[in-house]
Write a protein that holds these residues in place. Sequence first.
Motif, PDB file in Angstrom:
ATOM      1  N   ILE A   1       0.845  -1.210   0.000  1.00 32.01           N
ATOM      2  CA  ILE A   1       0.000   0.000   0.000  1.00 32.01           C
ATOM      3  C   ILE A   1       0.872   1.248   0.000  1.00 32.01           C
ATOM      4  O   ILE A   1       0.619   2.204  -0.743  1.00 32.01           O
TER       5      ILE A   1
ATOM      6  N   LEU B   1      -9.722  -5.603 -16.850  1.00 28.97           N
ATOM      7  CA  LEU B   1      -9.493  -4.182 -17.099  1.00 28.97           C
ATOM      8  C   LEU B   1      -8.100  -3.970 -17.688  1.00 28.97           C
ATOM      9  O   LEU B   1      -7.765  -2.886 -18.148  1.00 28.97           O
TER      10      LEU B   1
ATOM     11  N   ALA C   1       1.513   5.846  -7.315  1.00 30.63           N
ATOM     12  CA  ALA C   1       0.245   5.802  -8.054  1.00 30.63           C
ATOM     13  C   ALA C   1       0.214   6.789  -9.216  1.00 30.63           C
ATOM     14  O   ALA C   1      -0.322   6.497 -10.281  1.00 30.63           O
TER      15      ALA C   1
ATOM     16  N   LEU D   1      -6.891  -4.056  -0.645  1.00 28.20           N
ATOM     17  CA  LEU D   1      -7.623  -3.296   0.355  1.00 28.20           C
ATOM     18  C   LEU D   1      -8.277  -4.223   1.385  1.00 28.20           C
ATOM     19  O   LEU D   1      -8.372  -3.886   2.568  1.00 28.20           O
ATOM     20  N   VAL D   2      -8.720  -5.379   0.914  1.00 29.08           N
ATOM     21  CA  VAL D   2      -9.462  -6.287   1.772  1.00 29.08           C
ATOM     22  C   VAL D   2      -8.530  -7.153   2.630  1.00 29.08           C
ATOM     23  O   VAL D   2      -8.899  -7.598   3.716  1.00 29.08           O
ATOM     24  N   ALA D   3      -7.293  -7.358   2.174  1.00 31.11           N
ATOM     25  CA  ALA D   3      -6.372  -8.269   2.856  1.00 31.11           C
ATOM     26  C   ALA D   3      -5.858  -7.677   4.174  1.00 31.11           C
ATOM     27  O   ALA D   3      -5.790  -6.459   4.323  1.00 31.11           O
TER      28      ALA D   3
ATOM     29  N   THR E   1      -2.675   2.657 -14.467  1.00 29.22           N
ATOM     30  CA  THR E   1      -3.747   2.135 -13.639  1.00 29.22           C
ATOM     31  C   THR E   1      -3.135   1.379 -12.471  1.00 29.22           C
ATOM     32  O   THR E   1      -2.047   0.826 -12.592  1.00 29.22           O
ATOM     33  N   VAL E   2      -3.810   1.375 -11.336  1.00 29.29           N
ATOM     34  CA  VAL E   2      -3.341   0.560 -10.219  1.00 29.29           C
ATOM     35  C   VAL E   2      -4.427  -0.444  -9.832  1.00 29.29           C
ATOM     36  O   VAL E   2      -4.386  -1.039  -8.770  1.00 29.29           O
ATOM     37  N   ASN E   3      -5.395  -0.637 -10.727  1.00 26.71           N
ATOM     38  CA  ASN E   3      -6.462  -1.578 -10.410  1.00 26.71           C
ATOM     39  C   ASN E   3      -5.955  -3.015 -10.367  1.00 26.71           C
ATOM     40  O   ASN E   3      -6.494  -3.836  -9.657  1.00 26.71           O
TER      41      ASN E   3
ATOM     42  N   LEU F   1      -6.375  -4.205  -6.731  1.00 20.89           N
ATOM     43  CA  LEU F   1      -6.369  -3.185  -5.697  1.00 20.89           C
ATOM     44  C   LEU F   1      -7.442  -3.520  -4.656  1.00 20.89           C
ATOM     45  O   LEU F   1      -7.255  -3.319  -3.451  1.00 20.89           O
ATOM     46  N   ARG F   2      -8.561  -4.064  -5.118  1.00 16.00           N
ATOM     47  CA  ARG F   2      -9.634  -4.467  -4.236  1.00 16.00           C
ATOM     48  C   ARG F   2      -9.141  -5.541  -3.249  1.00 16.00           C
ATOM     49  O   ARG F   2      -9.406  -5.448  -2.046  1.00 16.00           O
TER      50      ARG F   2
ATOM     51  N   LYS G   1      -2.545 -17.956 -11.189  1.00 14.81           N
ATOM     52  CA  LYS G   1      -2.794 -18.184 -12.616  1.00 14.81           C
ATOM     53  C   LYS G   1      -3.053 -16.845 -13.282  1.00 14.81           C
ATOM     54  O   LYS G   1      -4.105 -16.253 -13.085  1.00 14.81           O
TER      55      LYS G   1
ATOM     56  N   ILE H   1       2.175   1.751  -3.452  1.00 18.14           N
ATOM     57  CA  ILE H   1       1.134   2.239  -4.359  1.00 18.14           C
ATOM     58  C   ILE H   1       0.878   3.723  -4.111  1.00 18.14           C
ATOM     59  O   ILE H   1       0.781   4.523  -5.038  1.00 18.14           O
ATOM     60  N   LYS H   2       0.789   4.098  -2.816  1.00 18.86           N
ATOM     61  CA  LYS H   2       0.576   5.511  -2.495  1.00 18.86           C
ATOM     62  C   LYS H   2       1.667   6.371  -3.102  1.00 18.86           C
ATOM     63  O   LYS H   2       1.411   7.435  -3.658  1.00 18.86           O
TER      64      LYS H   2
END
Lengths: 436, 436
Positions: free
Chosen positions: B142, B215, B149, B177-179, B154-156, B173-174, B192, B145-146
């Motif tokens: 994170i 994406l 970015a 954020l969740v981990a 893209t950072v998706n 990125l999702r 994979k 990325i900050k």
Amino acid sequence: MNTNKIQVFKKELLNLHFYDQGQFFISLDSTGRKKMTKLLSPKEMGDMFDTLPDEEQDTQDFLQEMEPEYAANMLSEMYNDNAADILEHLDDKVSEVYLDLMPERDANKIRRLMHYGVDTAGGIMTTDMISLKPDTTIMDAIAKIKRDADLAETVNYLYVTNYERTLIGVISLREILVAPADALVQDVMTEKVISVHPEIDQSDVAQTIRDYGFLAVPVIDSQERLIGMVTVDDIIEVIDDEAQSDYSGLAGVNVDDVSEMPLTATMKRLPWLITLLFLGMLTATLINHFDVLLNEASILAVFISLITGTAGNAGTQSLAVAVRRLALSDDEQPSMMKMIISEVITGLLIGILTGVTVMVLVGLWKQNFILGAVIGLSMATAIWVANMAGSLIPLGMDKLGFDPAVASGPFISTLSDLTSVLIYFNIASLLMSSFL
Amino acid sequence: MNTNKIQVFKKELLNLHFYDQGQFFISLDSTGRKKMTKLLSPKEMGDMFDTLPDEEQDTQDFLQEMEPEYAANMLSEMYNDNAADILEHLDDKVSEVYLDLMPERDANKIRRLMHYGVDTAGGIMTTDMISLKPDTTIMDAIAKIKRDADLAETVNYLYVTNYERTLIGVISLREILVAPADALVQDVMTEKVISVHPEIDQSDVAQTIRDYGFLAVPVIDSQERLIGMVTVDDIIEVIDDEAQSDYSGLAGVNVDDVSEMPLTATMKRLPWLITLLFLGMLTATLINHFDVLLNEASILAVFISLITGTAGNAGTQSLAVAVRRLALSDDEQPSMMKMIISEVITGLLIGILTGVTVMVLVGLWKQNFILGAVIGLSMATAIWVANMAGSLIPLGMDKLGFDPAVASGPFISTLSDLTSVLIYFNIASLLMSSFL
């Protein structure tokens, strides 16, 4: 297979990307598909079904192979825009069965989506999304995203609404990640949000997403309340479908499904050909009407296909340009009057230049410049008329609310055969005494 | 304007979306654009330039209106795939000037991208991206990325590479954020990864992104090292360009830019028309060759346009289907042999069914079923040949490495006029004694 092997197979299957799972599912026969349905939970099957083409007959058939309860559960686990798209292609009675078997809340969401026209922003939007309130802290927003990420189709953009549900801003996941934890959403969000209304045409939504390079665009109702979002993956389908339909129109054959079965292919192409054959017969009777002239001047027969062919080509070109222009969103489209004037002049220019060329060619070949002039004048006029038809017919259809791509290339060129022959033989009979 | 007003204007301008800034910039005249260039920093101008169409002449002209140093700075601030695309469309000498004026590092990145073919994955990929190492913690990821970015397109998706730069995983990125903050990237990432090689065709990249609903997709070299990524916004352009080029091919006119200026439109459409006019003249000389036959049986002239027109329509249909099939990615394409056999049978079926229809129609009309048979047989054969030409010519061009969409509809129908007339008059002269 014993239970152990089945479990290994299931694990391997679920390890694949949803799309690959779907491709495997499609490749099975009915018995295989039923076995796979037994193996997977409705949620697992739903993830896979999200990758199948919504509008295809096959997808609906697959659904009807399942137990209704299982199918309903699966539909409620899918992204609701995809579920609505599949149900929209079923009979109303059949889709109601599934909707009744679903949890009330999911069924209502899907019913709301089905209420919009399939080709509109509302018809392709999803309501599976997370919105934030402006006075939430970034830390709380992150917590909410963590909790609800699974329910949303994308979390790359989060739309911000006030307590009247009015859309007031947008914040990207990237911005959330970069912002200080104690900042408020309203301090980080972008206030100028490009949004669309549910009733606008899907091709205009596509244009917006493309122009701005967005991954999604929010949909708002007339009170500016957020009601959904359209994501870029749906837009790719739209762009492809629209291109496909313009292309099919131009060719006079639906190329959506390029099956290699000769019988299917024949059945798809024949109706248009036979229809146009009757229009062609009209041209034949017209030529027949001039049989006296043809008997006296059989040289005229030599140039029939040259004139009809060239005018047909010109008509096809102007048709293609007109259909393309009409496909542009309204604000990029030149005004109707401008388009007509431009086509009138373009047709004249092309007609005159081609007419003069053919006059010289025929004059030199036959050492008869009066005959050359007859052919040149006929061709110039025929080209001009074909150009007009190619551009005005789709324009008229568009104004009447039909898809202009339905005016096909073969139709325009067959129609132009008729007008070309009419022009040619009339000019020839008027001037005949001078060139014979 | 005084300084204050200028600052207000600048602020308002920068408040707009980059795309809208770009549209405003395009709407200005040369003087206006120069003023705007003075007002904006190269970085601000670069953000705006990222939204302009790379391949258009205008974009290159705008660049050359700027001071070379400013332009070079702006290009280095742009996403490097866009900068490379613009420079690729300039003269080598001119683009070298800009590259020499840029920071060495940016110039080298752009040079590497320019080295790939414009229609390949390498040609549309970006190298502006963030990759992670497997043993990084989520917290450190994170932080990275900050920090970076702004540099990434893209950072998706974040691709994970080992210390040999081999691609070993992907993480969204999702998911980051969740981990949990202390988890390692390798525990959260998906192992994979669907990836592409830089030399594959852009339409195959488009197909991959579309099928999987990605994406972005990573690009790896032959040693599986990560060298770039292709993002969905570039893919939308590809899908649209390919559709446009198939469509233009079918119409025999380039519809890329639907200008409404009659002179430009004429210049774009005329060359093809005149070229085909010469092919049409060949058909005319062929008919002329049969003048004795025509003199004896002027009834033959009545059906020339019916036969050429219908065969032309059938040829256009089979051309459209063939071009579409060839546009599919290789694994969805039926084998070459299958395609040919299928088209041979389809052409026969369509030919026979249309031929019988016209035989009956002409027989009834002229009360002469032998004449009907001549017309029917000619039409069946002409349709079959036109169908073959429509499908085999693009197939052959594809095998020879040309774009099959170049075989245009007007070309196929004009060529089919020639073969149709040849078939018609030969059949007629063979059977003439029996129908007169």
